[in-house]
Motif scaffolding. Structure first.
Motif, PDB file in Angstrom:
ATOM      1  N   ALA A 205      -4.953  16.483 -14.045  1.00 22.71           N
ATOM      2  CA  ALA A 205      -5.420  15.353 -13.226  1.00 22.71           C
ATOM      3  C   ALA A 205      -4.627  14.087 -13.501  1.00 22.71           C
ATOM      4  N   ARG A 206      -4.245  13.875 -14.752  1.00 18.82           N
ATOM      5  CA  ARG A 206      -3.503  12.653 -15.092  1.00 18.82           C
ATOM      6  C   ARG A 206      -2.066  12.695 -14.599  1.00 18.82           C
ATOM      7  N   ARG A 207      -1.632  13.865 -14.081  1.00 26.87           N
ATOM      8  CA  ARG A 207      -0.262  13.997 -13.587  1.00 26.87           C
ATOM      9  C   ARG A 207      -0.216  14.033 -12.057  1.00 26.87           C
ATOM     10  N   ALA A 208      -1.311  13.629 -11.439  1.00 24.03           N
ATOM     11  CA  ALA A 208      -1.383  13.578  -9.974  1.00 24.03           C
ATOM     12  C   ALA A 208      -1.490  12.125  -9.531  1.00 24.03           C
ATOM     13  N   ILE A 209      -0.732  11.769  -8.512  1.00 21.84           N
ATOM     14  CA  ILE A 209      -0.687  10.392  -8.013  1.00 21.84           C
ATOM     15  C   ILE A 209      -1.194  10.373  -6.580  1.00 21.84           C
ATOM     16  N   LYS A 210      -2.216   9.564  -6.331  1.00 23.52           N
ATOM     17  CA  LYS A 210      -2.683   9.412  -4.956  1.00 23.52           C
ATOM     18  C   LYS A 210      -1.783   8.428  -4.221  1.00 23.52           C
ATOM     19  N   VAL A 211      -1.309   8.837  -3.044  1.00 25.03           N
ATOM     20  CA  VAL A 211      -0.449   7.976  -2.230  1.00 25.03           C
ATOM     21  C   VAL A 211      -1.336   7.294  -1.196  1.00 25.03           C
ATOM     22  N   PRO A 212      -1.607   6.014  -1.363  1.00 27.30           N
ATOM     23  CA  PRO A 212      -2.499   5.298  -0.450  1.00 27.30           C
ATOM     24  C   PRO A 212      -1.726   4.731   0.734  1.00 27.30           C
ATOM     25  N   LYS A 213      -2.414   3.960   1.564  1.00 27.01           N
ATOM     26  CA  LYS A 213      -1.728   3.246   2.629  1.00 27.01           C
ATOM     27  C   LYS A 213      -0.796   2.210   1.995  1.00 27.01           C
ATOM     28  N   MET A 214       0.156   1.700   2.766  1.00 29.38           N
ATOM     29  CA  MET A 214       1.102   0.718   2.257  1.00 29.38           C
ATOM     30  C   MET A 214       0.431  -0.643   2.053  1.00 29.38           C
ATOM     31  N   THR A 215       1.050  -1.454   1.235  1.00 29.41           N
ATOM     32  CA  THR A 215       0.614  -2.845   1.143  1.00 29.41           C
ATOM     33  C   THR A 215       1.101  -3.566   2.411  1.00 29.41           C
ATOM     34  N   PRO A 216       0.508  -4.700   2.775  1.00 30.50           N
ATOM     35  CA  PRO A 216       0.956  -5.429   3.971  1.00 30.50           C
ATOM     36  C   PRO A 216       2.444  -5.752   3.948  1.00 30.50           C
ATOM     37  N   SER A 217       2.977  -6.133   2.786  1.00 24.64           N
ATOM     38  CA  SER A 217       4.404  -6.480   2.716  1.00 24.64           C
ATOM     39  C   SER A 217       5.279  -5.244   2.885  1.00 24.64           C
ATOM     40  N   GLU A 218       4.878  -4.101   2.293  1.00 24.54           N
ATOM     41  CA  GLU A 218       5.629  -2.856   2.465  1.00 24.54           C
ATOM     42  C   GLU A 218       5.597  -2.409   3.931  1.00 24.54           C
ATOM     43  N   ALA A 219       4.424  -2.523   4.552  1.00 29.11           N
ATOM     44  CA  ALA A 219       4.276  -2.109   5.942  1.00 29.11           C
ATOM     45  C   ALA A 219       5.154  -2.955   6.867  1.00 29.11           C
ATOM     46  N   LYS A 220       5.191  -4.246   6.625  1.00 30.57           N
ATOM     47  CA  LYS A 220       6.010  -5.140   7.444  1.00 30.57           C
ATOM     48  C   LYS A 220       7.499  -4.815   7.274  1.00 30.57           C
ATOM     49  N   GLU A 235       6.348 -13.636  16.810  1.00 24.09           N
ATOM     50  CA  GLU A 235       5.804 -12.279  16.732  1.00 24.09           C
ATOM     51  C   GLU A 235       4.969 -12.041  15.485  1.00 24.09           C
ATOM     52  N   ALA A 236       5.036 -12.930  14.520  1.00 28.88           N
ATOM     53  CA  ALA A 236       4.427 -12.699  13.208  1.00 28.88           C
ATOM     54  C   ALA A 236       2.969 -12.270  13.305  1.00 28.88           C
ATOM     55  N   ASN A 237       2.184 -13.002  14.087  1.00 29.58           N
ATOM     56  CA  ASN A 237       0.759 -12.677  14.202  1.00 29.58           C
ATOM     57  C   ASN A 237       0.543 -11.326  14.885  1.00 29.58           C
ATOM     58  N   TYR A 238       1.366 -11.056  15.895  1.00 25.97           N
ATOM     59  CA  TYR A 238       1.231  -9.774  16.594  1.00 25.97           C
ATOM     60  C   TYR A 238       1.587  -8.603  15.669  1.00 25.97           C
ATOM     61  N   ILE A 239       2.628  -8.769  14.844  1.00 27.88           N
ATOM     62  CA  ILE A 239       3.025  -7.715  13.913  1.00 27.88           C
ATOM     63  C   ILE A 239       1.905  -7.452  12.904  1.00 27.88           C
ATOM     64  N   GLU A 240       1.342  -8.517  12.377  1.00 27.90           N
ATOM     65  CA  GLU A 240       0.243  -8.368  11.421  1.00 27.90           C
ATOM     66  C   GLU A 240      -0.943  -7.651  12.071  1.00 27.90           C
ATOM     67  N   GLU A 241      -1.220  -8.002  13.328  1.00 28.77           N
ATOM     68  CA  GLU A 241      -2.323  -7.380  14.066  1.00 28.77           C
ATOM     69  C   GLU A 241      -2.048  -5.895  14.305  1.00 28.77           C
ATOM     70  N   LEU A 242      -0.799  -5.578  14.641  1.00 30.95           N
ATOM     71  CA  LEU A 242      -0.426  -4.192  14.892  1.00 30.95           C
ATOM     72  C   LEU A 242      -0.540  -3.349  13.620  1.00 30.95           C
ATOM     73  N   LEU A 243      -0.031  -3.853  12.513  1.00 33.33           N
ATOM     74  CA  LEU A 243      -0.059  -3.101  11.257  1.00 33.33           C
ATOM     75  C   LEU A 243      -1.493  -2.846  10.807  1.00 33.33           C
ATOM     76  N   ASP A 244      -2.364  -3.833  11.062  1.00 37.08           N
ATOM     77  CA  ASP A 244      -3.779  -3.655  10.751  1.00 37.08           C
ATOM     78  C   ASP A 244      -4.382  -2.565  11.631  1.00 37.08           C
ATOM     79  N   GLU A 245      -3.998  -2.566  12.911  1.00 37.45           N
ATOM     80  CA  GLU A 245      -4.497  -1.547  13.857  1.00 37.45           C
ATOM     81  C   GLU A 245      -4.055  -0.148  13.433  1.00 37.45           C
ATOM     82  N   LEU A 246      -2.853  -0.052  12.872  1.00 35.06           N
ATOM     83  CA  LEU A 246      -2.313   1.234  12.437  1.00 35.06           C
ATOM     84  C   LEU A 246      -2.692   1.558  10.995  1.00 35.06           C
TER      85      LEU A 246
END
Length: 411
Positions: A205-220, A235-246
């Protein structure tokens, strides 16, 4: 290539040592050249998720010992791309052989072992288990070596049994492939899976890594890289809105960016399509070409999850039923009572009219067997990251479900 040597009318093989009095004759083959067999090109556009990469390098370094590790998480979370990066970085180690095997089925596993056998120059006469075992032994002598087993979602193939399914199908035979996994010194095995049971089931168990969703900065950063365009201030606000939607999922982000790049639409226009019910499913089901993924497998984020859903339908029908009923309910703060009602719903009854209503005496009306059935189903949904615990207060637990998972389920 092996060869034999004649020594006083006797035939001897490679790596033999002959003692004749005080004279020793050594016959050793030249060191083998490293073998690299990876089906995908290196991802030069990879957004390196440093926390995960650092943890993977810590638990799976090149060493003189044999070691294993696993990456697990929701389909589309980026497990394969992290494993691909690890494989190519190990290619830079002198004399390191690197092999990649698709482990989603017995067929793909065997096909890739055949390809490895051919690359290693093993006999073309080898078939079946003889071939698989020969590949295992040959890899174990290819010091140092790395083996990536990608998409090992059906863990029963590798010896991890499931009590519920085994009870339902007592006569069903499942091939065991775990005996063909190399385990020699100076070797590392990296698994990827959607099933969290790989932690403790196949690797410690200690050798398994859960891969979560990206951080906002990684996603951008991924979005801008995949679209090959830096978002401007408008576009900044629209990009943030899109990444949240996805929901910051790498596959969904990559596919959206590729679609925008190909069709030349703006982020705002893409969001408008997502908000149009009829167009939303159509655009999310789009499968864009990706040279870092298997061409015969859909890259659509919705189709990607269908693989796990079909597996759940076979393994745990209660979990599958919960998933489908909750596709049409609120995805946040789901109480266990609501999940229990969905689990115990009987088709043709009028119970569906009352799903969503909670009752103070729910727990007393449910038998122990039913309770175990519900708990097992919820556990399997959490194993595949379809459900996750949202809050626990005073022993009362609520759950949440990805919005996109809901949509994939309701198609």
């Amino acid at each position: 290539m092996s060869s034999a040597h004649a020594f006083e009318s006797n035939t001897i093989g490679n790596d033999a040592r002959i003692h004749q009095g005080n004279i020793i004759h050594n016959y050793a083959i030249a060191p083998r050249q490293p073998c690299v067999l990876i089906p995908f090109l290196r991802n030069e556009e990879l957004i390196r998720r440093q926390d995960i990469v650092s943890e993977l390098d810590r638990i799976l370094p090149l060493s003189d010992d044999y070691s294993t590790a696993a990456l697990y998480g929701l389909g589309g979370s980026g497990k394969t791309q992290i494993a691909l990066d690890y494989a190519y970085r190990r290619c830079q180690v002198p004399n390191c052989s690197v092999f990649w095997v698709h482990a989603d089925s017995e067929t793909t596993f065997t096909q890739d072992f055949k390809a490895i056998a051919k690359r290693l120059g093993l006999s073309a006469n080898l078939v079946g288990e003889d071939l698989l075992m020969a590949v295992r032994y040959r890899i174990e002598t290819s010091h140092p070596w790395v083996l990536v087993l990608d998409n090992a979602d059906n863990l029963r193939l590798f010896g991890v049994s499931h009590a519920t399914q085994d009870a339902l199908n007592p006569g069903e035979h499942t091939s065991r492939l775990d005996k063909f996994i190399p385990r020699g010194p100076r070797g590392q095995v990296l698994w990827t899976s959607r099933d969290e049971r790989i932690a403790g089931g196949i690797v410690a168990a200690r050798r398994a890594i859960k891969v979560p969703k990206m951080t906002p900065s990684e996603a951008k950063e991924l979005f801008e890289s995949a679209r090959n365009s830096q978002g401007d201030s408008d576009e900044a606000n629209y990009i943030e809105e899109l990444l949240d939607e996805l929901e910051w999922l790498p596959l969904a982000i990559s596919q959206a960016a590729a679609y925008m790049k190909r069709t030349l639409i703006t982020v705002e226009e893409y969001i408008l399509k997502l908000r149009d019910g009829k167009k939303r499913w159509k655009i999310l089901k789009q499968s864009q070409s990706d040279r870092h993924r298997r061409p015969e497998v859909s890259n659509s984020i919705l189709e990607t999850w269908n693989i796990s859903m079909k597996y759940l339908q076979t393994e745990n029908k209660t979990a599958h039923q919960i998933l489908h009923i909750h596709a049409f309910l609120d995805n946040q703060n789901i109480p266990i009572e609501l999940i229990r009602q969905a689990a115990l719903y009987v088709e043709g009854s009028n119970d569906m009219d009352h799903i969503g209503e909670t009752h103070s005496d729910d727990s007393s009306s449910v038998s122990d067997n039913d309770d175990d059935k519900v708990n097992e189903a919820v556990a399997r949904l959490c194993d595949f990251s379809f459900l996750s615990v949202q809050a626990t207060e005073n022993g009362y637990r609520t759950y949440k479900m990805h919005k996109l998972v809901q949509e994939a389920t309701s198609i």
